[in-house]
Design a protein around this motif. Structure first.
Motif, mmCIF file in Angstrom:
data_model
loop_
_atom_site.group_PDB
_atom_site.id
_atom_site.type_symbol
_atom_site.label_atom_id
_atom_site.label_comp_id
_atom_site.label_asym_id
_atom_site.label_seq_id
_atom_site.Cartn_x
_atom_site.Cartn_y
_atom_site.Cartn_z
ATOM 1 N N HIS A 55 129.885 106.012 84.508
ATOM 2 C CA HIS A 55 130.806 105.290 85.378
ATOM 3 C C HIS A 55 130.735 105.882 86.787
ATOM 4 O O HIS A 55 130.098 106.909 87.017
ATOM 5 N N HIS A 57 133.400 106.269 90.541
ATOM 6 C CA HIS A 57 134.778 106.243 91.024
ATOM 7 C C HIS A 57 134.793 105.804 92.485
ATOM 8 O O HIS A 57 133.921 106.173 93.266
ATOM 9 N N TYR A 120 144.588 110.261 86.368
ATOM 10 C CA TYR A 120 143.847 109.146 85.785
ATOM 11 C C TYR A 120 144.374 107.815 86.319
ATOM 12 O O TYR A 120 145.579 107.570 86.336
ATOM 13 N N GLU A 122 142.798 103.795 85.913
ATOM 14 C CA GLU A 122 141.720 102.894 85.501
ATOM 15 C C GLU A 122 141.185 102.081 86.676
ATOM 16 O O GLU A 122 140.006 101.744 86.722
ATOM 17 N N TYR A 125 137.964 103.328 88.458
ATOM 18 C CA TYR A 125 136.697 103.365 87.726
ATOM 19 C C TYR A 125 135.870 102.107 87.952
ATOM 20 O O TYR A 125 136.403 101.007 88.030
ATOM 21 N N ARG A 127 132.942 100.757 85.587
ATOM 22 C CA ARG A 127 132.339 101.091 84.297
ATOM 23 C C ARG A 127 131.084 100.271 83.977
ATOM 24 O O ARG A 127 130.414 100.550 82.998
#
Length: 138
Positions: A55, A57, A120, A122, A125, A127
């Motif tokens: 992945h 970021h 964290y 999501e 990300y 992916r």
């Protein structure tokens, strides 16, 4: 997304202090990490042949340390790919935002410590590698 390349990542020597009773490496926000650590996690008992990561970021920075054993980190900026071998607990790989990363070739008993600049999320990300390639080519 930041326009970074694999060449913006570097190995950081966090130094070690050797004493008769062993070694110590100190990691502190500011003195040897250019971002505030907001999350710490580690990978261990990774089965042989397994690949972790996969992945990218948008904003997150990381320090990755082989606290035990060894593994490789594959960095990809959409044009260039770079493999970095980690096997010393006083060395950290500083990964900047906007790069695809994978971890592989874990030795038996290896532990990968990750110090992250954000908690964290999501939404930070990417992916899917095809989506990553589309984003960085813009």
């Amino acid at each position: 997304m930041k326009n970074n390349t694999v060449f913006d990542c570097s190995i950081i020597d966090m130094s070690k202090v050797h004493t008769e009773s062993g070694n110590i490496t100190v990691v502190e926000n500011g003195p040897n990490i250019p971002f505030e650590v907001k999350r710490v996690y580690y990978l261990y008992d990774v089965p042989g042949g397994e690949v972790r990561g996969g992945h990218a970021h948008y904003e997150l920075e990381q320090y990755i340390v082989a606290t035990s054993g060894s593994f490789e980190v594959i960095l990809d900026d959409g044009v260039n790919r770079k493999r970095v071998f980690l096997n010393r607990p006083n060395l950290a790989l500083h990964i900047v935002p906007g790069l695809w990363r994978e971890l592989d070739n874990f030795s038996s008993g290896s532990i990968s410590l990750v110090l992250a600049s954000h908690t964290y999320s999501e939404e930070d990300y990417i992916r899917d590698y095809s989506e990553f390639k589309n984003i960085v080519s813009q």
